[in-house]
Design a protein around this motif. Structure first.
Motif, PDB file in Angstrom:
ATOM      1  N   PHE A   1      15.461  19.050   7.597  1.00 15.10           N
ATOM      2  CA  PHE A   1      15.929  20.250   8.288  1.00 15.10           C
ATOM      3  C   PHE A   1      16.654  19.941   9.590  1.00 15.10           C
ATOM      4  CE2 PHE A   1      11.212  20.049   8.635  1.00 15.10           C
ATOM      5  CZ  PHE A   1      11.100  19.662   9.949  1.00 15.10           C
TER       6      PHE A   1
ATOM      7  N   GLY B   1       0.786  -1.219   0.000  1.00 12.21           N
ATOM      8  CA  GLY B   1       0.000   0.000   0.000  1.00 12.21           C
ATOM      9  C   GLY B   1       0.815   1.262   0.000  1.00 12.21           C
ATOM     10  N   GLU B   2       0.085   2.353   0.042  1.00 11.71           N
ATOM     11  CA  GLU B   2       0.716   3.659  -0.057  1.00 11.71           C
ATOM     12  C   GLU B   2       0.934   4.248   1.326  1.00 11.71           C
ATOM     13  OE1 GLU B   2      -0.671   5.459  -4.305  1.00 11.71           O
ATOM     14  OE2 GLU B   2      -1.705   6.133  -2.514  1.00 11.71           O
ATOM     15  N   PHE B   3       1.967   5.034   1.444  1.00  9.85           N
ATOM     16  CA  PHE B   3       2.241   5.735   2.689  1.00  9.85           C
ATOM     17  C   PHE B   3       2.424   7.212   2.392  1.00  9.85           C
ATOM     18  CE2 PHE B   3       3.503   1.460   3.692  1.00  9.85           C
ATOM     19  CZ  PHE B   3       3.059   1.298   4.984  1.00  9.85           C
ATOM     20  N   LYS B   4       1.840   8.007   3.249  1.00 10.51           N
ATOM     21  CA  LYS B   4       2.136   9.429   3.191  1.00 10.51           C
ATOM     22  C   LYS B   4       3.428   9.630   3.971  1.00 10.51           C
ATOM     23  CE  LYS B   4       0.130  13.624   5.013  1.00 10.51           C
ATOM     24  NZ  LYS B   4      -1.015  14.120   5.780  1.00 10.51           N
ATOM     25  N   VAL B   5       4.375  10.312   3.371  1.00 10.94           N
ATOM     26  CA  VAL B   5       5.688  10.442   4.007  1.00 10.94           C
ATOM     27  C   VAL B   5       5.997  11.913   4.254  1.00 10.94           C
ATOM     28  CG1 VAL B   5       8.139   9.989   3.768  1.00 10.94           C
ATOM     29  CG2 VAL B   5       6.507   8.395   2.824  1.00 10.94           C
ATOM     30  N   HIS B   6       6.304  12.250   5.497  1.00 12.38           N
ATOM     31  CA  HIS B   6       6.851  13.566   5.797  1.00 12.38           C
ATOM     32  C   HIS B   6       8.355  13.451   5.594  1.00 12.38           C
ATOM     33  CE1 HIS B   6       3.224  15.222   7.751  1.00 12.38           C
ATOM     34  NE2 HIS B   6       2.993  13.963   8.060  1.00 12.38           N
ATOM     35  N   ARG B   7       8.858  14.051   4.557  1.00 13.40           N
ATOM     36  CA  ARG B   7      10.281  13.942   4.259  1.00 13.40           C
ATOM     37  C   ARG B   7      10.985  15.152   4.861  1.00 13.40           C
ATOM     38  NH1 ARG B   7      12.668  12.562  -1.678  1.00 13.40           N
ATOM     39  NH2 ARG B   7      14.659  11.789  -0.973  1.00 13.40           N
ATOM     40  N   VAL B   8      11.730  14.918   5.901  1.00 11.83           N
ATOM     41  CA  VAL B   8      12.301  16.010   6.686  1.00 11.83           C
ATOM     42  C   VAL B   8      13.801  16.087   6.424  1.00 11.83           C
ATOM     43  CG1 VAL B   8      12.781  16.767   9.032  1.00 11.83           C
ATOM     44  CG2 VAL B   8      10.552  15.818   8.467  1.00 11.83           C
TER      45      VAL B   8
ATOM     46  N   GLU C   1       1.516  20.223   2.413  1.00 14.09           N
ATOM     47  CA  GLU C   1       2.771  20.624   1.780  1.00 14.09           C
ATOM     48  C   GLU C   1       3.224  21.959   2.358  1.00 14.09           C
ATOM     49  OE1 GLU C   1       5.688  19.336  -0.478  1.00 14.09           O
ATOM     50  OE2 GLU C   1       3.738  18.393  -0.672  1.00 14.09           O
TER      51      GLU C   1
ATOM     52  N   TYR D   1      11.699  20.271   3.465  1.00 14.67           N
ATOM     53  CA  TYR D   1      10.570  19.527   3.989  1.00 14.67           C
ATOM     54  C   TYR D   1       9.543  19.343   2.899  1.00 14.67           C
ATOM     55  CZ  TYR D   1       6.547  18.361   6.874  1.00 14.67           C
ATOM     56  OH  TYR D   1       5.474  17.742   7.425  1.00 14.67           O
ATOM     57  N   SER D   2       9.088  18.122   2.720  1.00 22.91           N
ATOM     58  CA  SER D   2       8.035  17.912   1.746  1.00 22.91           C
ATOM     59  C   SER D   2       7.198  16.736   2.210  1.00 22.91           C
ATOM     60  CB  SER D   2       8.636  17.630   0.368  1.00 22.91           C
ATOM     61  OG  SER D   2       9.497  16.532   0.439  1.00 22.91           O
ATOM     62  N   ILE D   3       6.002  16.674   1.694  1.00 16.77           N
ATOM     63  CA  ILE D   3       5.153  15.523   2.002  1.00 16.77           C
ATOM     64  C   ILE D   3       4.993  14.749   0.707  1.00 16.77           C
ATOM     65  CG2 ILE D   3       2.871  14.793   2.729  1.00 16.77           C
ATOM     66  CD1 ILE D   3       2.792  17.151   4.588  1.00 16.77           C
ATOM     67  N   GLU D   4       5.359  13.492   0.733  1.00 16.87           N
ATOM     68  CA  GLU D   4       5.333  12.690  -0.483  1.00 16.87           C
ATOM     69  C   GLU D   4       4.511  11.435  -0.248  1.00 16.87           C
ATOM     70  OE1 GLU D   4       9.345  11.840  -1.529  1.00 16.87           O
ATOM     71  OE2 GLU D   4       9.909  13.947  -1.574  1.00 16.87           O
ATOM     72  N   ILE D   5       4.152  10.815  -1.331  1.00 14.86           N
ATOM     73  CA  ILE D   5       3.456   9.534  -1.234  1.00 14.86           C
ATOM     74  C   ILE D   5       4.378   8.479  -1.836  1.00 14.86           C
ATOM     75  CG2 ILE D   5       1.418   8.226  -1.932  1.00 14.86           C
ATOM     76  CD1 ILE D   5       0.615  10.512  -0.203  1.00 14.86           C
ATOM     77  N   ILE D   6       4.623   7.416  -1.107  1.00 19.92           N
ATOM     78  CA  ILE D   6       5.382   6.321  -1.702  1.00 19.92           C
ATOM     79  C   ILE D   6       4.504   5.093  -1.657  1.00 19.92           C
ATOM     80  CG2 ILE D   6       7.636   7.220  -1.076  1.00 19.92           C
ATOM     81  CD1 ILE D   6       7.618   5.016   1.147  1.00 19.92           C
ATOM     82  N   GLU D   7       4.835   4.152  -2.509  1.00 18.11           N
ATOM     83  CA  GLU D   7       4.080   2.914  -2.502  1.00 18.11           C
ATOM     84  C   GLU D   7       5.050   1.758  -2.310  1.00 18.11           C
ATOM     85  OE1 GLU D   7       1.790   2.117  -5.983  1.00 18.11           O
ATOM     86  OE2 GLU D   7       0.540   0.652  -4.942  1.00 18.11           O
TER      87      GLU D   7
END
Lengths: 675, 647
Positions: A11, A2-9, A363, B639-645
């Protein structure tokens, strides 16, 4: 899956400190590394180079040299003090002022009875090593100019001291200088610049090897005081030398980032007389190599570029094995990031401050909320953030502080809790219970202090202890409380994992000891099984109720982990669980994160471990047949933390090595095209 | 120049009794450039290796069944797809021997064709206009198929085109004598309907061909009267409205091919690249009325580039894969390799590249005409205007020519403009009092003139000192001979202002002359022809010219001379080329001239710096090449919010 929402940090501006010096203890196979901020790290070379101990630094403590005497570790620095460390409680045990100005070097004799330090004022001071302390004995004859480097002759009768423009050989008994070896200055324009002997080695056959600021490695005959051979190895400085235990090989580290090996061999095949010959050059650093250790099988180097590099010597190890692989250790083997899963807060631990950030809703940018500066000069050794985001605790070697945090929409306040129980003084690890009502702190002698925290007060509840058979009480480096508040798991550097029942406030059981140190532990919120991952990358699951390894764990051990998994060279530093799917265990190292699905079969030994691309290209119907328990994601690199928030979105904290590199000062030598 | 090479035979044909059809339904590219699948019009499909001219495999359907669409090759699965008896889709692999044992599925509506691009999924086009991806169709073969086309509307031609990553099906249809075009985008599906402009009544397009270039689909179609039109379709902005309403499809005349006696019957045109069209079944302009020719035309210059007579009857069928034309004629299927190098005036005439495309040209002429439409008064024919020119005063001529230009269609303009200009020039030459600068300028502006049509025009303008006209000619004529260029240069130089001791940073000639010289610098030329004429220049002229070139060079190298929009200035390499040419032609004289010493020294230093620049550029070439290889790394913020599968 499945899909995951990712907070890519990205900083978290974590910047490791430069490696200043190192010392290798071949008896215990431990490497001590001192960094520019005064921190000392101990790596266990017997256990996958695991960084088992970190003694936090201190403002103004600049370590110039480290020295092992048996199990004891001494350091000396430009503050003029000699420090012995308490390696169990991870703090300086005592310091002794040498009264000779800044100390450049420290060296012990082979019997471990005497320490020699080289001082700014030109004296070599001898200290007697006693139990529990050291005592000043005498000065060797004083010379003009500072003593930069020192080396005892294995017989302990002589000491060679590197100075500016010369090397002096002292008789250790009388304190008289017996020989003086004059070192040539650099050729050409810098003829007027004095040459500094950065490092000396003194071999049993009275050969003296020196490395100096003119870029030379020189071999001297210490008996006659004559120069045998000069190797000009760099245009810049030779900063450090290290001699192998059998004295057949010497390595030299230079300012241009290279390590050069010299070996004592016969230059032609049938000749018997051996000589020192330059053999190999290793180029693993971009900046100064200021610390070197020559182990039996490897060259260990570190310097300005902050990475510790273990480069196996391929004639000493079996080729194409895990042992022969180059290792670069860039990040600490523990988590510097705390995550409040319910509140969406991140806590970043720096040596001298903490940063609290709130993750964005959509975002855009996360907001920085709090900076916490430490009071005093001690650096932070551990920190914790409660799951609700309402409490923050951190500790230095001398004190613990607890803060109540209110996070509003754009502002936040932190309030220091004034009166803490006196039991909370020196702790190594902090952890909040999942309902944020209790704070656990690992204290000295393997004990855990339980403190109740509430709005009104902070009250000492209990000290958890276990009876032990061994006399040594190892420090707890991992703490973990179960979600239901019933269990607390602790792990120490002696590889023991203990489980406490918090309802009864007593020891519940002990997990069978495995011979590799646990790098992280976690208790499953649904099944209450303890997951532990060890420095050798093994994974265990232990049922707290049944007090035995689970079926899954046994099956995993029977089938064995794939070699690709075992050969990863960074430890798993964090485990989280998926509250929606109890089968999912999320763990990460520096280069990947992995979701282990316990409902899926283990990969066959010949299967592809990283099979995400294959699965992606397969039709949905065939995926299930191909998929296995290890879902590995390498999209995010150089991970400091991967955690799952309560809303099931992933938080990924990255710190790209390139960003760290870009913050380093310019190297002295840059590779230019076609040169 | 494009060229047709010696052809060879791929296979024999079994044409109909009355020779109306070649017996071939279609040729499709197979796994690579060297393999094709040929489907005949009845029952069999054959795989050929082109370079070996031999069949590798053949499949035939049972007696009584009929292949109703050319087989295509699906390179994703290495399978062939064909349709028999309109409704049965058949799929087989190369090692299947019997077609009847291979997979088949019957669908609920008649199939027109199966299209497949290399590497793409096959697409099934139904006779009533519906489109399905093969996979989704086979998932439920009996699924209802909607009717897209109106009643009595039938498909005439269809093709598939890949634009970037998007697949498009293009369909042309006919309904009661009207022609329509459907542009069907796949995945997400959307369709737009266009109406083709009517040609002369009763004429239907003989052939269509489509290529994708510059984010547009170019459709090429040929009418029996020899007119070849081009329509440009944007692939963007499609799909907002479902195209029930037919938009008019603008077209432009690309070529007017000679048709000989009567009209074309079995002819076909196919775009080979942006500038070249292969035409079959059209007479060769210089070989009488026979229509059995394969020709390559350049549409930019409207020139015939190569021609080849094909023995036997031409069926008006033409395919082209990887620089080979497949053409059935008589009783053979021939393969003719061809080559279409990028055509430019540089290759034909000299050093200058012709960058303007025909489309732009047409547009400018079109706007020219429309703006003047309202002014036309009387409607004189070409001959009447020509008569008028011979006698009437300047003003009247100007008015009538203007009116004539406004009225005429672009395709008719070319011959008449030449005649008009010729007549005007000859009258001017005969009668020194008569000179109509603005009319001539207008004619030049149509861009239908060139030097060879009216060779005296430039010299006349020079004689009359009409520098504006000169400039226009230099700008628009693609074929000014070097001698004339030199003549212009000479006039310019003689006309210099007597600047005392010209400094390097002061322009040694006046502005108007500078503009003209700039134009000269940009005219096409070839060294060999220019050199002898350059030698005719006096050393004074050469000096002045070199000074001006030096001035230009300094201007360029000093402040990166902004290339102004609409301001035509020569490029640095053109300047350097002219410097070299002038020095070549006059070096001995210049060395002997004391005044030239400083100039020569300066030029020497320029050359040195150029050589250095080039050698330094050569040094970093390797590094720069690496930049190409580098993947453009997406920049990731803090900082960004992404969707991965995960799978």
């Amino acid at each position: 899956m499945g899909e995951f929402k990712v907070h890519r940090v990205r900083f978290f501006d974590y910047m490791p400190s430069a490696i200043r010096t190192m010392a290798f203890n071949s008896q215990t196979e431990r490497l001590a590394v001192a960094r520019a901020d005064g921190a000392v790290e101990i790596f266990n070379f017997n256990d996958n180079f695991f960084q088992e101990k970190v003694i936090p630094g201190q403002d103004g403590r600049a370590i110039e040299a480290l020295c092992w005497v048996g199990h004891r570790l001494f350091s000396a620095g430009l503050n003029g003090e000699i420090t012995e460390y308490d390696l169990e409680n991870l703090r300086p045990q005592y310091t002794v002022d040498a009264y000779g100005g800044p100390i450049w070097t420290i060296s012990s004799n082979s019997q471990g009875t005497q320490l020699a330090v080289g001082c700014e004022d030109g004296t070599v001071k001898i200290f007697a090593i006693l139990e529990e302390r050291i005592q000043f004995q005498r000065n060797l004859n004083r010379h003009k100019g500072r003593i930069i480097s020192l080396c005892w002759h294995p017989s302990s009768a002589q000491i060679a001291a590197g100075m500016t423009d010369m090397i002096t050989i002292y008789d250790a008994e009388t304190g008289q200088a017996t020989r003086r070896l004059l070192v040539d200055r650099a050729m050409g324009a810098s003829k007027n610049k004095e040459v500094v002997v950065w490092s000396v080695g003194y071999l049993s056959d009275h050969t003296i090897i020196s490395g100096d600021s003119a870029g030379k490695v020189q071999i001297w005959n210490g008996l006659t005081g004559t120069l045998v051979r000069t190797y000009l190895v760099t245009k810049w400085d030779v900063l450090v030398l290290s001699v192998s235990k059998d004295e057949s090989s010497v390595i030299a580290g230079t300012s241009e980032g290279t390590v050069i090996q010299f070996q004592f061999i016969s230059s032609t095949l049938d000749q018997h007389d051996k000589e020192w010959v330059r053999t190999r050059t290793f180029r693993n650093h971009s900046h100064d190599v200021s610390a070197l250790a020559h182990t039996d099988t490897a060259v260990v180097s570190g310097g300005m570029d902050t990475q510790l590099v273990v480069r196996p010597l391929l004639d000493k190890v079996e080729k194409n094995t895990q042992e022969s692989a180059l290792r670069k250790i860039a990040f600490p083997h523990r988590s510097l990031v705390g995550c409040a899963k319910k509140a969406g807060l991140l806590l970043f631990q720096f040596p001298d401050r903490l940063e609290l950030w709130k993750l964005g809703e959509s975002e855009g940018h996360g907001e920085q909320h709090t900076h916490t500066h430490t009071l005093g000069e001690d650096h932070i050794c551990c920190s914790a953030l409660s799951a609700c985001g309402g409490w923050l605790a951190y500790s230095t070697v001398s004190s613990v502080r607890l803060y109540r945090i209110h996070v509003m929409i754009s502002v936040s306040s932190s309030l220091q809790v004034p009166k803490l129980p006196k039991e909370l003084r020196s702790v190594h690890q902090l952890c909040f219970s999942s309902d944020s009502s209790k704070l656990f702190a690992s204290s000295c002698q393997s004990s855990v202090i339980v403190v109740a925290v509430s709005q009104q007060e902070c009250r000492y509840l209990h000290t958890l202890k276990h009876k032990t058979v061994s006399t040594m009480l190892y420090r707890l480096h991992l703490l973990c409380a179960s979600d239901d508040g019933k269990w607390l798991a602790t792990a120490n550097t002696d590889c023991e994992i203990h489980i406490y029942n918090l309802h009864k406030m007593k020891l519940h059981c002990m997990v069978p000891v495995y011979n590799s140190c646990p790098t992280t532990i976690a208790i499953h919120p649904v099944t209450n099984n303890l997951i532990s991952v060890h420095a050798d990358q093994q994974i265990f699951e232990f049922s707290l109720v049944q007090k035995e390894y689970t079926q899954w764990s046994r099956r995993l051990q029977t089938q064995g982990l794939l070699s690709l998994w075992l050969e990863r060279d960074t430890p798993i530093t964090h485990i989280t669980f998926n509250p929606k799917n109890p089968d999912h265990i999320i763990l990460h190292d520096t280069y990947m994160f992995c979701i282990i699905d316990q409902s899926l079969p283990f990969p066959e030994l010949n299967a592809v471990l990283w099979n995400q691309m294959t699965l992606k290209n397969l039709p949905v119907s065939q995926r299930i047949g191909q998929s296995h328990a290890f879902k590995i994601c390498k999209i995010f690199q150089h991970l400091m933390c991967v955690s799952l928030l309560e809303d099931l979105s992933l938080v990924v904290v990255e710190r790209p090595l390139l960003d760290i590199m870009s913050q380093l000062p310019a190297p002295v030598r840059q590779k230019k095209f076609a040169t | 120049m494009a060229a047709l090479y010696e052809g060879y035979t791929l296979c024999g044909l079994v044409p109909d009794q009355n020779l109306s059809s070649s017996g071939i339904q279609g040729i499709e590219e197979e796994r690579d450039r060297d393999h094709v699948v040929v489907t005949d019009s009845t029952r069999s499909v054959t795989l050929y290796k082109v370079s070996d001219q031999k069949p590798l495999g053949s499949w035939t359907v049972k007696q009584g069944q009929k292949l109703t669409c050319p087989a295509v090759f699906n390179s994703q699965t290495n399978e062939y797809v064909a349709v028999t008896d309109n409704k049965v889709i058949r799929i087989w692999k190369e090692d299947d021997i019997l077609l009847d044992k291979a997979f088949k599925a019957t669908v609920s509506s008649d199939v027109w064709k199966v299209h497949c691009t290399h590497g793409g999924e096959p697409v099934v086009l139904f006779q009533r206009g519906a489109v399905r991806l093969l996979d989704s169709l086979l998932a439920a073969p009996q699924q209802p198929i909607e009717e897209v086309l109106a009643q009595e509307e039938t498909i005439r031609w269809s093709t598939i085109i890949v634009a970037e990553t998007q697949q498009f099906i293009i369909i042309t249809t006919e309904q009661k004598g009207e022609h329509f075009l459907y542009l069907q985008r796949l995945n997400p599906n959307s369709v737009q309907r266009y109406r083709l402009e009517r040609e002369e009544p009763g004429l239907s397009p003989l052939s269509f061909s489509a290529i994708y270039k510059d984010k547009h689909i170019c459709l090429l179609y040929l009418y029996p009267n020899g007119h070849m039109y081009q329509s440009v379709l944007s692939v963007r902005g499609l799909g907002t409205e479902e195209g029930v309403q037919a938009l008019p499809l603008p077209r432009s005349l690309l070529l007017g091919l000679p048709v000989g006696d009567g009209q074309l019957e079995a002819a076909s045109a196919m775009a080979l690249d942006e500038a070249h069209v292969a035409v079959v079944g059209v007479p060769h302009p210089s070989a009488g009325g026979g229509k059995d020719f394969l020709c390559i035309w350049n549409t930019n210059f409207q020139t015939l580039q190569a021609g080849k007579e094909m023995a036997g009857k031409i069926y008006g069928q033409l395919w082209s894969y990887s620089n080979k034309v497949f053409i059935p004629h008589g009783k053979t299927l021939s393969i003719i390799p061809f080559e279409c190098p990028k055509s430019s005036l540089a290759s034909a005439l000299g050093k200058l590249k012709h960058t303007k495309t025909e489309g732009e040209l047409n547009q400018t002429c079109h706007t020219l005409r429309t703006t003047r439409k309202s002014q036309s008064t009387t409607n004189l024919t070409t001959d009447q205007v020509l008569e008028l020119i011979k006698t009437a005063p300047v003003e009247e001529i100007q008015k009538e020519v203007e009116g004539f230009l406004t009225r005429s269609e672009f395709q008719d303009l070319q011959p008449s403009v030449g005649q008009l200009a010729l007549t005007l020039v000859s009258r001017s030459l005969a009668d020194p009092a008569f000179y109509s600068s603005s009319t001539l300028a207008q004619l030049v502006h149509t861009r239908c003139l060139c030097h060879s049509v009216c060779p005296d025009l430039v010299l006349l303008a020079l004689e009359k000192k009409d520098y504006f006209l000169c400039q226009l000619c230099l700008q628009f004529f693609p074929d000014i001979p070097e001698a004339v260029t030199c003549a212009c240069l000479k006039t310019r130089a003689e006309d210099k202002k007597k600047a005392s001791a010209p400094s390097q940073l002061i322009c040694p000639v006046g502005l108007h002359k500078a503009v003209l010289i700039n134009e000269i610098l940009q005219t096409p030329y070839s060294d060999t022809f220019l050199l002898p004429h350059l030698k005719d220049l006096s050393s004074q002229n050469v000096m002045l010219f070199l000074q001006y070139l030096q001035f230009l060079y300094l201007k360029y190298s000093q402040d990166a001379f902004p290339q102004m929009e609409g301001f035509r200035s020569p490029s640095l390499s053109q300047i350097m080329d002219w410097v070299c040419l002038l020095l070549d032609a006059h070096f001995t004289v210049l060395v002997m001239t004391p005044e030239a010493k400083g100039l020569l020294l300066n030029l020497h230093s320029f050359v040195k710096s150029q050589v250095r620049l080039v050698s330094e550029l050569g040094k970093i070439e390797g590094s720069l090449q690496q930049l190409h290889k580098m993947k453009a790394k997406e920049s990731i913020g803090q900082y960004s919010i992404e969707i991965i599968e995960l799978f």
